[in-house]
Design a protein around this motif. Structure first.
Motif, PDB file in Angstrom:
ATOM      1  N   ALA A   1       0.813  -1.108  -0.278  1.00  0.00           N
ATOM      2  CA  ALA A   1       0.066   0.006   0.229  1.00  0.00           C
ATOM      3  C   ALA A   1       0.853   1.193   0.010  1.00  0.00           C
ATOM      4  CB  ALA A   1      -0.975   0.011   1.219  1.00  0.00           C
ATOM      5  N   ASP A   2       0.525   2.266  -0.780  1.00  0.00           N
ATOM      6  CA  ASP A   2       1.248   3.609  -0.773  1.00  0.00           C
ATOM      7  C   ASP A   2       2.714   3.404  -0.980  1.00  0.00           C
ATOM      8  OD1 ASP A   2      -1.365   4.633  -0.230  1.00  0.00           O
ATOM      9  OD2 ASP A   2      -0.926   4.513   1.900  1.00  0.00           O
ATOM     10  N   GLY A   3       3.011   2.537  -2.049  1.00  0.00           N
ATOM     11  CA  GLY A   3       4.572   2.242  -2.510  1.00  0.00           C
ATOM     12  C   GLY A   3       5.203   1.764  -1.549  1.00  0.00           C
ATOM     13  N   MET A   4       4.663   1.121  -0.173  1.00  0.00           N
ATOM     14  CA  MET A   4       5.531   0.232   0.356  1.00  0.00           C
ATOM     15  C   MET A   4       4.793  -1.216   0.834  1.00  0.00           C
ATOM     16  SD  MET A   4       7.510   2.519   1.989  1.00  0.00           S
ATOM     17  CE  MET A   4       8.210   1.837   3.337  1.00  0.00           C
ATOM     18  N   VAL A   5       5.919  -2.049   0.969  1.00  0.00           N
ATOM     19  CA  VAL A   5       5.602  -3.387   1.060  1.00  0.00           C
ATOM     20  C   VAL A   5       5.685  -3.902   2.523  1.00  0.00           C
ATOM     21  CG1 VAL A   5       6.544  -5.841   0.602  1.00  0.00           C
ATOM     22  CG2 VAL A   5       6.521  -4.078  -1.396  1.00  0.00           C
ATOM     23  N   SER A   6       5.011  -4.437   3.172  1.00  0.00           N
ATOM     24  CA  SER A   6       4.922  -4.904   4.320  1.00  0.00           C
ATOM     25  C   SER A   6       5.010  -6.581   4.498  1.00  0.00           C
ATOM     26  CB  SER A   6       3.728  -4.404   5.234  1.00  0.00           C
ATOM     27  OG  SER A   6       2.431  -4.791   4.553  1.00  0.00           O
ATOM     28  N   VAL A   7       5.719  -6.957   5.375  1.00  0.00           N
ATOM     29  CA  VAL A   7       5.760  -8.504   5.532  1.00  0.00           C
ATOM     30  C   VAL A   7       5.465  -8.676   6.819  1.00  0.00           C
ATOM     31  CG1 VAL A   7       7.098 -10.633   5.350  1.00  0.00           C
ATOM     32  CG2 VAL A   7       7.263  -8.872   3.810  1.00  0.00           C
ATOM     33  N   ARG A   8       4.357  -9.382   7.490  1.00  0.00           N
ATOM     34  CA  ARG A   8       4.182  -9.560   8.681  1.00  0.00           C
ATOM     35  C   ARG A   8       4.341 -10.940   9.336  1.00  0.00           C
ATOM     36  NH1 ARG A   8      -0.087  -6.122  10.981  1.00  0.00           N
ATOM     37  NH2 ARG A   8      -1.079  -7.999  12.035  1.00  0.00           N
ATOM     38  N   VAL A   9       5.334 -11.141  10.244  1.00  0.00           N
ATOM     39  CA  VAL A   9       5.501 -12.422  11.104  1.00  0.00           C
ATOM     40  C   VAL A   9       4.883 -12.315  12.287  1.00  0.00           C
ATOM     41  CG1 VAL A   9       6.763 -14.229  11.752  1.00  0.00           C
ATOM     42  CG2 VAL A   9       7.562 -12.757   9.563  1.00  0.00           C
ATOM     43  N   GLN A  10       3.629 -13.156  12.365  1.00  0.00           N
ATOM     44  CA  GLN A  10       2.868 -13.124  13.703  1.00  0.00           C
ATOM     45  C   GLN A  10       2.775 -14.464  14.175  1.00  0.00           C
ATOM     46  OE1 GLN A  10      -1.206 -11.990  12.819  1.00  0.00           O
ATOM     47  NE2 GLN A  10      -1.861 -12.170  15.009  1.00  0.00           N
ATOM     48  N   ASP A  11       2.908 -14.674  15.710  1.00  0.00           N
ATOM     49  CA  ASP A  11       2.781 -15.754  16.330  1.00  0.00           C
ATOM     50  C   ASP A  11       1.612 -15.673  17.319  1.00  0.00           C
ATOM     51  OD1 ASP A  11       4.083 -15.044  19.078  1.00  0.00           O
ATOM     52  OD2 ASP A  11       5.577 -14.646  17.573  1.00  0.00           O
ATOM     53  N   ASN A  12       1.187 -16.912  18.278  1.00  0.00           N
ATOM     54  CA  ASN A  12       0.278 -16.632  19.151  1.00  0.00           C
ATOM     55  C   ASN A  12       0.901 -17.489  20.377  1.00  0.00           C
ATOM     56  OD1 ASN A  12       0.529 -19.342  18.522  1.00  0.00           O
ATOM     57  ND2 ASN A  12      -1.484 -19.752  18.805  1.00  0.00           N
ATOM     58  N   GLY A  13       2.122 -16.805  20.739  1.00  0.00           N
ATOM     59  CA  GLY A  13       3.120 -17.478  21.850  1.00  0.00           C
ATOM     60  C   GLY A  13       2.868 -16.364  22.915  1.00  0.00           C
ATOM     61  N   GLY A  14       3.800 -16.140  23.954  1.00  0.00           N
ATOM     62  CA  GLY A  14       3.512 -15.548  25.075  1.00  0.00           C
ATOM     63  C   GLY A  14       3.825 -14.157  24.937  1.00  0.00           C
ATOM     64  N   GLY A  15       4.179 -13.680  23.695  1.00  0.00           N
ATOM     65  CA  GLY A  15       4.312 -12.373  23.553  1.00  0.00           C
ATOM     66  C   GLY A  15       5.591 -11.653  24.274  1.00  0.00           C
TER      67      GLY A  15
END
Length: 609
Positions: free
Chosen positions: A524-538
């Motif tokens: 979006a808006d000329g930017m690439v975003s890569v999200r790595v998400q987990d459901n661990g303890g944070g």
């Protein structure tokens, strides 16, 4: 290192400065007087025009009715009334006639009084405040008409309470004498002044304002009235019921009523100074006052004072600058020589500092590359058991497959033997792919920017971390929307960052039966975003601000050096991107990489800046 020498300060002459300041003040004062006077003259010219117009308007209004009493007195019905003042028919006829005259001429009232001052007939005979039966022998207009044939006077009506200008004319008949009086209403003039917001007023011969565009001025004296004047006004009942002696004078400057005007302060009720002009109206001895606030003149004068002050200060500054310039010229040669020597010394020092800085940067880059490679080797060490399992399992299967193929070949069962050989080749390709990713991940990093396919880099990172994911019993999920974008980066370093974030996510969910690692890519808006998400303890709140610090780790001793995230952030910053960590909506951690999309004008390759 050479230090800058202390040159003697050049100070201007205090006497010259004082003279220039005094001259500036004098110029400002002169500017005030000249500008104020010019502005006041312009205002006075406007007031003179206003006086001419006002006087003509007043005279025209009075002239309309000047001959009306004399003309009315020539009528036979009026003459009959004077001869027979007690005759009811004569009174009725005169009343009707005077009423018609008042309606047609526009005069306020017209009435007839006998030689004693008693009103015999009036145009308002039908009204409640009729003049009929009232005696006005005390009025000056009656006495003047009896004595001189005509009279004129401005006063407040003692019967109606309404002001008016009274014009009178004497009637002489064989049977007696009488006076015809016409009352003229001048209040329309006053209303016109009010509508125009004009500070215009008319004062009587005693200096009492009876018409004004300013309601606060009405029935107030211009200056203080003496006792004799107040007694006469009271005897003539000119301003009956007003209380002139209690009114505050309009002007606090004395003697203006007899002159042409000027500037004057105001009495109670107003808080500003006025520029005034006066003109008389004869034969009544009235005084027309036209006034305007002096504020515009003061504003204009203030502006020119400011201009004069600025010019004076500017002139002072120029004189001081010229004086300092002469003094500085004497030091110029000495300063130039000293500064040239200092520049030469400093140039040599800067060259030496630049050489040391280049050497330090080279060593720092080498150390950084070493740390990055060490971190990758540490990651490979942590994944060694999973890698061994990933390779040994295909090897065992390969051995069994080849043995089966050999047995089938001895039985001359070619089709089944071919199937076994095909399966063996697949196992070999699987091991080759794993070893290829490990070799690519383990080699020294390059430093050449290129257009990297983001989705391909993510899949390579997931392939490398697949053994670690299998050990943890987790299958990372990859989700992307739209066509795969490209970014300017070093492919190996970019994959290293992704591998590091995926391994951290796998470590966070290790041992959880519901462990989830999800990788998503958006644009979006000329930017690439890569999200790595987990459901661990944070990440604990007190650790969130420290996770980017080198050597900070929450893992047990031997599990990591705490360099992975700090190195990953440094790598992304080299590519013009960043990594942001936040808490997941249902717990766990979200690591979000952002990078600008590589445009068509970007070069395919190039060194890192």
């Amino acid at each position: 290192m050479s230090t800058i020498p202390d040159f003697p300060m050049v100070r201007p002459s205090p006497l010259l400065t004082a003279i220039m300041i005094v001259a500036a003040i004098a110029a400002a004062a002169a500017a005030w007087m000249v500008a104020y006077r010019l502005a006041a003259v312009e205002i006075e010219a406007g007031l003179e025009q206003s006086l001419i117009v006002t006087r003509r308007a007043v005279e025209s209004e009075i002239e309309r009715f000047r001959t009306l009493p004399r003309v009315v007195g020539e009528d036979a019905r009026i003459l009959a009334l004077i001869e027979n003042p007690a005759d009811e028919a004569s009174i009725a006829s005169a009343n009707a006639y005077l009423e018609r005259v008042a309606n047609h001429s526009g005069v306020a009232e017209i009435y007839v009084i006998d030689a004693s001052g008693l009103t015999l007939s009036a145009s308002n005979y039908r009204e409640e405040g009729s003049f009929v039966g009232n005696n006005y022998g005390f009025r000056p207009y009656f006495a003047d008409a009896i004595a001189d044939g005509e009279g004129r006077y401005y006063a407040i009506g003692v019967t109606t309470g309404r002001p008016g200008y009274f014009l009178s004319s004497r009637l002489d008949v064989p049977g007696g004498r009488g006076v015809v009086v016409a009352k003229v209403d001048l209040e329309p003039l006053e209303q016109a002044w009010r509508d125009a917001d004009a500070l215009t007023a008319i004062a009587d011969r005693y200096g009492v304002v009876f018409l004004s565009g300013n309601p606060d001025w009405r029935y107030r004296p211009l200056t203080v009235l003496d006792a004799a004047t107040l007694a006469r006004l009271d005897a003539e009942r000119t301003y009956d019921g007003i209380g002139i002696d209690e009114k505050t004078p309009i002007l606090n400057a004395e003697g203006l009523a007899s002159g042409e005007g000027g500037e004057a302060g105001l009495g109670a009720g107003l808080d500003e100074r006025l520029i005034t002009r006066f003109r008389s109206i004869e034969p009544d001895g009235w005084l027309i006052l036209s006034a305007a606030t002096a504020a515009p003149a003061r504003s204009a004068a203030g502006f020119w004072v400011l201009v004069a002050g600025v010019l004076g200060l500017l002139a002072t500054g120029i004189v001081r600058a010229l004086e300092q310039r002469r003094n500085f010229a004497r030091l110029k040669a000495r300063q130039t020589e000293t500064l040239e020597r200092m520049v030469a010394e400093r140039t040599f020092e800067l060259a030496r500092e630049n050489e040391n800085r280049r050497r330090a940067e080279t060593e720092l880059r080498a150390a950084q590359e070493g740390l990055i490679h060490s971190a990758k080797m540490a990651a490979l060490g942590r994944m060694s058991s999973a890698i061994v399992h990933e390779v040994s399992q295909p090897l065992a299967a390969l051995e069994t497959t080849l043995a089966s193929a050999q047995a089938l070949a001895q039985k001359e069962d070619a089709p089944q033997a071919g199937d076994r050989m095909t399966a063996a080749r697949g196992l070999v390709r699987r091991m080759q792919r794993t070893i290829k990713h490990l070799k690519s991940f383990g080699r020294k990093d390059g430093a050449v920017l290129e257009k990297v396919n983001v989705d391909e880099a993510i899949r390579n990172a997931l392939d490398v971390t697949q053994p670690r994911a299998a050990t943890a019993g987790i299958a990372p999920v990859f989700k992307a929307t739209g066509e795969a974008p490209k970014v300017l980066a070093v492919a190996v370093k970019f994959e290293q960052v992704l591998i590091n974030l995926v391994i951290n996510a796998l470590d966070a969910v290790d041992g959880r039966s519901d462990g989830l690692v999800k990788v998503s890519r958006g644009q979006a808006d000329g930017m690439v975003s890569v999200r790595v998400q987990d459901n661990g303890g944070g990440i604990a709140p007190d650790h969130l601000s420290r996770i980017k610090e080198p050597f900070f780790t929450t893992k047990l001793t031997g599990e990591g050096l705490g360099l992975g995230l700090s190195i990953s952030i440094a790598i992304m910053q080299e590519f013009g991107g960043d990594i942001v960590f936040s808490a997941g909506p249902g717990g766990g951690t979200i690591a979000c990489i952002t990078l600008p999309v590589a445009g068509d004008s970007d070069t395919d390759t190039g060194p890192i800046a």
